[in-house]
Design a protein around this motif. Structure first.
Motif, PDB file in Angstrom:
ATOM      1  N   GLU A  62      11.254  -3.455   8.531  1.00  0.00           N
ATOM      2  CA  GLU A  62      10.239  -4.203   7.796  1.00  0.00           C
ATOM      3  C   GLU A  62      10.878  -5.480   7.289  1.00  0.00           C
ATOM      4  O   GLU A  62      12.055  -5.508   6.962  1.00  0.00           O
ATOM      5  CB  GLU A  62       9.767  -3.401   6.578  1.00  0.00           C
TER       6      GLU A  62
ATOM      7  N   GLU B 108      -1.483   0.543   0.285  1.00  0.00           N
ATOM      8  CA  GLU B 108      -0.813   1.711   0.857  1.00  0.00           C
ATOM      9  C   GLU B 108      -0.887   1.817   2.383  1.00  0.00           C
ATOM     10  O   GLU B 108      -0.166   2.608   2.969  1.00  0.00           O
ATOM     11  CB  GLU B 108      -1.388   3.003   0.244  1.00  0.00           C
ATOM     12  N   THR B 109      -1.778   1.078   3.018  1.00  0.00           N
ATOM     13  CA  THR B 109      -1.899   1.193   4.473  1.00  0.00           C
ATOM     14  C   THR B 109      -0.534   0.956   5.140  1.00  0.00           C
ATOM     15  O   THR B 109       0.118  -0.053   4.881  1.00  0.00           O
ATOM     16  CB  THR B 109      -2.921   0.175   5.017  1.00  0.00           C
ATOM     17  N   HIS B 110      -0.141   1.874   5.988  1.00  0.00           N
ATOM     18  CA  HIS B 110       1.181   1.778   6.605  1.00  0.00           C
ATOM     19  C   HIS B 110       1.116   0.870   7.830  1.00  0.00           C
ATOM     20  O   HIS B 110       0.465   1.188   8.821  1.00  0.00           O
ATOM     21  CB  HIS B 110       1.641   3.179   7.012  1.00  0.00           C
TER      22      HIS B 110
ATOM     23  N   ASP C 128      13.620   0.605   8.178  1.00  0.00           N
ATOM     24  CA  ASP C 128      12.552   0.839   9.147  1.00  0.00           C
ATOM     25  C   ASP C 128      11.946  -0.460   9.679  1.00  0.00           C
ATOM     26  O   ASP C 128      10.754  -0.552   9.912  1.00  0.00           O
ATOM     27  CB  ASP C 128      11.475   1.762   8.565  1.00  0.00           C
TER      28      ASP C 128
ATOM     29  N   HIS D 227      -6.066  -1.400  11.851  1.00  0.00           N
ATOM     30  CA  HIS D 227      -6.725  -0.685  10.746  1.00  0.00           C
ATOM     31  C   HIS D 227      -8.074  -1.318  10.415  1.00  0.00           C
ATOM     32  O   HIS D 227      -8.165  -2.532  10.252  1.00  0.00           O
ATOM     33  CB  HIS D 227      -5.841  -0.702   9.503  1.00  0.00           C
TER      34      HIS D 227
ATOM     35  N   ARG E 289       2.478  -5.635  -2.827  1.00  0.00           N
ATOM     36  CA  ARG E 289       2.341  -6.402  -1.602  1.00  0.00           C
ATOM     37  C   ARG E 289       1.830  -7.804  -1.855  1.00  0.00           C
ATOM     38  O   ARG E 289       1.132  -8.042  -2.828  1.00  0.00           O
ATOM     39  CB  ARG E 289       1.331  -5.718  -0.661  1.00  0.00           C
TER      40      ARG E 289
ATOM     41  N   GLU F 173       6.163  -6.331   0.893  1.00  0.00           N
ATOM     42  CA  GLU F 173       5.726  -6.555   2.266  1.00  0.00           C
ATOM     43  C   GLU F 173       4.494  -7.453   2.294  1.00  0.00           C
ATOM     44  O   GLU F 173       3.771  -7.557   1.311  1.00  0.00           O
ATOM     45  CB  GLU F 173       5.331  -5.192   2.837  1.00  0.00           C
TER      46      GLU F 173
ATOM     47  N   SER G 149       4.744   0.476  11.401  1.00  0.00           N
ATOM     48  CA  SER G 149       4.821   1.075  12.737  1.00  0.00           C
ATOM     49  C   SER G 149       3.810   0.464  13.705  1.00  0.00           C
ATOM     50  O   SER G 149       3.727   0.873  14.856  1.00  0.00           O
ATOM     51  CB  SER G 149       4.600   2.584  12.629  1.00  0.00           C
TER      52      SER G 149
END
Ligand code: GDP
Lengths: 309, 423
Positions: free
Chosen positions: A12, B207-209, A10, B136, B81, B2, B212
Motif C-alpha cells: 500500500e 473501511e472498504t479494502h 501489503d 466496489h 483516509r 491511504e 488487493s
C-alpha cells in the motif's frame, strides 16, 4: 522520510506517496512530450513543493527545463532571497517575467490608489514571456481545493492562442493518459498538484523537509488591519484613514504580491505547529489572506478565462 | 493514511450534491468562508435552509443554469483516509462524464431516490461503473425520510437492483439507506432506522479494502522518460542511464530477469532508483527509475516486463469504445491518433461490431455510427504494435484514448477486450 518507498508490507502507498507518484508521472509526461516546458516558481510553498517533485522526477539528472517567476515588483525580500538561492542550488535557469517592465513599456497600466494591486495585470507579462520564449507547456502549482472554479480544471489545461481558458471546452481526461497535443501558438498549463489539499502540502513539506521562505513561519512584523486581514507595511501601500501599523506575531499561508497577501496572527513557528493549525482551521487560505479573490464569488473564474495562472 | 478515489453517480435531484455537501461539511472539509458564501447565496435565493448542494456547484455557467456540467473533483479526509471524489452530473452528457470520472475510481457511489426507486439511469450508472472496472459499488438509497424510513421500501429497491446487477460483473455490492438532507447514516448511524444493521456511508468508505484491487502479478513497466545526466562536473554519473516510469502492474525487484518490448532483448534489473535512493521493490502506482544490467537500447514507449509473463503484443485490438465528442460521429474507416500507456500511434477503426444500449444492454449490430455518449464494440488496427492486457486484468495497460488529429481533441475512450481473433 522517504515518500517513495513502501512503508506497509501489503503493497500500500500512503496518500502522500500516491500523490507524489501521480505528480511525478505528470511532470515526466510533460518533459517527454513537449519541446519547451517551463515551471512557474514564485517561491511560495506550492511552487516549492512542485519544484521539489520535479527534482525528484529526474534525479540524478538536472531539471530538464527552466523555471519562471512572474515578478510583480512587490515582493517580500525573504521570498526573493529564497528563490535565487534555490535556483542556484539546482543549477537551474531562471526566467523573470516582470510586471514593472510591462508597466514601463506601456503594455499595462498599473492600478493606482491605496488599494492598488498588481495581481490582475500579471497575466500580461506571463503571456508575453510564454510567447517570446516559445514555451509550450507551463507548470503551475495550483490545487483544485483552493477555489471552486479550479475544481473542474484538468491536470493538462489547454489554452488557446490568447492564453485563454474555456471551462466548457476542456479535453476529457481519462486514466493517466494525458493528451498533450497542441497546435503552434497554443500552449498547455499543467497542474501536477491538482489533487493536493493545503494540508497535504504541509504534511509533505514536513515529511520531505522541503525548504520554504521564512515568512511562512511565525515572526514579528509591522502590519495593519484592512478588510479583516493583516497586511504587511511596505513601501507600496498607502495607509487609509484609521489604519494603524502595529507589531504582531504573524505568518503567511500563501505568498503573492506583498500589497494584497494577508498574514494571519499565529504563534506557529514550526511545521508541526502549522500542521496542527491547518488541520483545525476553518477558513480557506485564499479566503483568509487574498484580497484579490474577494472581489466577487466568480473572481477566480473570470481571471482564469483571461489567462491567469 | 491511504487514498481512496470514488465516483458519484445519480440522476438529477436524487440528492447527490446534498450528499457530497454533507460529507464535506461533516468531515470539516468545508471552511467558514465557503459556508458563508453559500449561506449568502441561499438567503438571496430565498431558500428555506442553507443549501449544502451549493458547496459543490462550481462554475458560473452552472450557477446560471442551476446544473453541474462536468466532472468536478472534491477532497476531504478523515483520520483514516484521504478521499478524492469525482463528482459527475446526471444529465445528458452523463456517459462521457461518468466514464471520465470513473476511469480512476476505486469505488462508485450510486444514488437512488427512495420514492422513485431503480430507474433506467440507475442501471446505466451501475453498468458504466462495472464497464470501467470499478471494483466496489455502493448504492445509497436516499431520501429515506420521505418514505417514512421504511425498511420494506429499502428491501424492495435492494432486491430490484440486485437482480439487475447479477447480469453485470460486480465484485462488491453494498446498500445503505440514507437521508442526505438530515444526515442519517451518512457519517453517524441513524436513530431513525434501527432495522438497518450495516455501517454509515463514511464508515464504509473508510473501511472498504482496496489494496488487493491492484494487479500485483503481471509486472508491467512502460518506459516514460530516459534519464541521462549530462553533468560535466560529475563524472560518476557519466554512465548513468535510467528508465523512468510509473509501474503499471506487478512487482519489480532488482535481479529480476526482464524482457524489453518491442526489441525482445532480455536482461536483468540492476537497480530501482527513487530520488530517495535505491528501493528493494516497486509496485503500481510507484514512480521510479529502473536501471538495467546490460546496455540495451530502450526508449519512451517501450515496455519492460518479466520474461515469462508478457502482455499481448499486436496491432489488432478489440475494444469497447465510448465516444466523447459532439463534433462528428465515429464510423468504421475513421483514422485517429491513439495513446496507450506511454506510446502514441495511429489507429484505423476497422469495424464497429455493435452499439450497446447502456440502459437495456441490447446490442445493435446494424448500427453504423457512435455518437457522443454512445458505447460500442470496435476492432481497430494500429500503426505500431501495442503492449496490452485485457482491461479487466489491468486498467493501466488495458486502456487507451483516441485523439482527433485535426482538432487534437480527445474523442474516444477505449477499454481493451483483447487481441482480435481471440477476444
Ligand atoms: N427530504 C429529503 N430531501 C432531500 C434529500 N437529499 C436531497 N434532498 C433534496 O432533493 C433536492 C435535490 O437535491 P440535490 O442535492 O440538489 O440533487 P442532485 O441534483 O442529485 O445534486 C433538493 O431540494 C434537496 O434538498 C433527503 O435525504 N431528504
Amino acid at each position: 522520510m522517504s515518500t517513495s518507498a513502501p512503508t506497509q508490507p501489503d503493497y500500500e502507498l500512503t496518500h502522500l506517496q500516491a500523490l507524489e507518484a501521480e505528480a511525478i508521472h505528470v511532470i515526466r509526461e510533460v518533459a517527454a512530450e513537449f519541446e519547451r516546458p517551463v515551471m512557474l516558481f514564485s517561491g511560495g510553498k506550492d511552487s516549492a513543493v512542485m519544484l521539489h517533485l520535479a527534482v525528484k522526477a529526474f534525479a540524478p539528472a538536472r531539471l530538464p527545463f527552466p523555471v519562471m517567476h512572474v515578478d510583480t515588483g512587490h515582493n517580500f525580500a525573504e521570498v526573493i532571497e529564497f528563490r535565487d538561492r534555490r535556483v542556484a542550488e539546482l543549477g537551474a535557469r531562471l526566467v523573470v517575467a516582470s510586471v514593472q517592465d510591462a508597466i514601463d513599456a506601456g503594455k499595462v497600466v498599473a492600478e493606482t490608489g491605496p488599494r492598488a494591486s498588481r495581481n490582475r495585470i500579471q497575466t500580461v507579462p506571463l503571456l508575453e514571456a510564454i510567447e517570446s520564449h516559445g514555451f509550450d507547456a507551463v507548470f503551475g502549482g495550483a490545487r483544485r481545493d483552493e477555489e471552486k472554479a479550479r475544481a473542474k480544471e484538468r491536470v493538462f489545461s489547454f489554452r488557446d492562442d490568447f492564453g485563454q481558458w474555456d471551462p466548457k471546452n476542456q479535453r476529457p481526461e481519462l486514466w493517466n493518459l494525458y493528451n498533450g497535443r497542441y497546435r503552434k501558438g497554443e500552449h498547455i498549463r499543467v497542474f501536477p498538484l491538482s489533487n493536493w489539499t493545503e494540508l497535504d502540502i504541509w504534511q509533505y513539506v514536513a515529511a520531505e523537509d522541503v525548504e520554504l521562505p521564512s515568512i511562512y513561519f511565525a515572526h514579528t512584523r509591522r502590519v495593519f488591519q484592512r478588510d479583516g486581514m493583516w497586511l504587511a507595511e511596505s513601501p507600496w501601500v498607502t495607509l487609509l484613514d484609521g489604519e494603524e501599523v502595529e507589531e504582531r506575531t504573524v505568518r503567511f499561508r500563501t505568498v503573492g504580491d506583498a500589497t494584497c497577501t494577508g498574514a494571519i496572527e499565529s504563534p506557529a513557528a514550526t511545521l508541526a505547529a502549522i500542521i496542527e493549525e491547518t488541520a483545525v482551521t476553518r477558513i480557506t487560505e485564499r479566503g483568509a489572506t487574498r484580497a484579490d479573490d474577494r472581489i466577487s464569488e466568480a473572481g477566480m473564474e473570470d481571471r482564469k478565462r483571461e489567462g491567469y495562472f | 493514511m491511504e487514498l481512496l478515489r470514488f465516483a458519484t453517480a445519480g440522476s438529477v435531484d436524487d440528492g447527490k450534491s446534498t450528499l457530497i455537501g454533507r460529507l464535506l461539511y461533516d468531515s470539516k472539509a468545508i471552511f467558514e468562508d465557503q459556508l458563508e458564501a453559500v449561506e449568502r447565496t441561499s438567503l438571496a435565493r430565498g431558500d428555506a435552509y442553507t443549501d449544502l448542494a451549493l458547496l459543490t456547484d462550481g462554475l458560473r455557467a452552472e450557477r446560471e443554469q442551476g446544473i453541474t456540467i462536468d466532472v468536478a473533483y472534491r477532497y476531504f479526509a478523515t483520520p483514516k483516509r484521504k478521499f478524492i471524489i469525482a463528482d459527475t452530473p446526471g444529465h445528458i452528457q452523463y456517459t462521457r462524464n461518468m466514464v471520465t470520472g470513473a476511469s480512476t475510481a476505486d469505488l462508485a457511489l450510486v444514488l437512488i431516490d427512495a420514492r422513485r426507486g431503480v430507474l433506467e439511469q440507475s442501471r446505466r450508472h451501475a453498468f458504466l461503473a462495472t464497464l470501467l472496472g470499478i471494483p466496489h459499488l455502493v448504492v445509497c438509497v436516499n431520501k429515506m425520510d420521505l418514505v417514512g424510513w421504511s425498511q420494506e421500501r429499502f428491501e424492495e429497491i435492494k432486491a430490484e437492483f440486485r437482480s439487475f446487477a447479477m447480469r453485470l460483473d460486480v465484485h462488491d455490492l453494498s446498500f445503505i439507506p440514507i437521508s442526505a438532507l438530515h444526515g442519517d447514516n451518512v457519517v453517524e448511524r441513524s436513530a431513525n432506522m434501527d432495522w438497518y444493521e450495516g455501517t454509515s456511508l463514511l464508515h464504509h468508505l473508510e473501511e472498504t479494502h482496496i489494496a488487493s484491487d491492484r494487479n500485483l502479478i503481471d509486472a508491467r513497466f512502460p518506459v516514460q522518460y530516459v534519464v541521462r545526466p549530462q553533468d560535466q562536473h560529475n563524472h560518476d554519473l557519466h554512465d548513468y542511464r535510467g528508465y523512468a516510469g510509473t509501474v503499471a502492474g506487478g512487482v519489480l525487484k532488482p535481479g529480476d530477469e526482464v524482457v524489453v518490448l518491442p526489441s525482445g532483448l532480455t536482461t536483468t534489473i540492476a537497480a530501482i532508483d527513487s530520488a530517495d535512493g535505491a528501493v528493494a521493490e516497486a509496485f503500481a502506482p510507484m514512480a521510479v527509475t529502473v536501471r538495467l544490467a546490460d546496455d540495451v537500447d530502450v526508449s519512451r514507449g517501450d515496455m519492460i516486463c518479466r520474461v515469462r509473463n508478457r502482455p499481448h503484443v499486436g496491432q489488432d485490438i478489440e475494444a469497447m469504445l465510448c465516444w466523447l465528442t459532439p463534433q462528428g460521429d465515429l464510423r468504421a474507416g475513421a483514422k485517429l491518433a491513439i495513446k496507450h500507456t506511454t506510446r502514441w500511434g495511429r489507429a484505423l477503426i476497422k469495424d464497429l461490431q455493435y452499439r450497446l444500449d447502456i440502459n437495456t444492454l441490447h446490442r445493435d449490430e446494424h448500427a453504423g455510427t457512435l455518437a457522443l455518449n454512445e458505447i460500442g464494440r470496435v476492432s481497430l488496427r494500429t500503426t505500431v504494435p501495442l503492449f496490452f492486457d485485457e482491461y479487466r486484468r489491468n486498467r493501466a495497460t488495458g486502456s487507451l484514448i483516441l485523439v482527433d488529429e485535426a482538432t487534437n481533441n480527445t474523442v474516444g475512450a477505449g477499454i481493451i477486450l483483447g487481441p482480435t481473433g481471440v477476444a
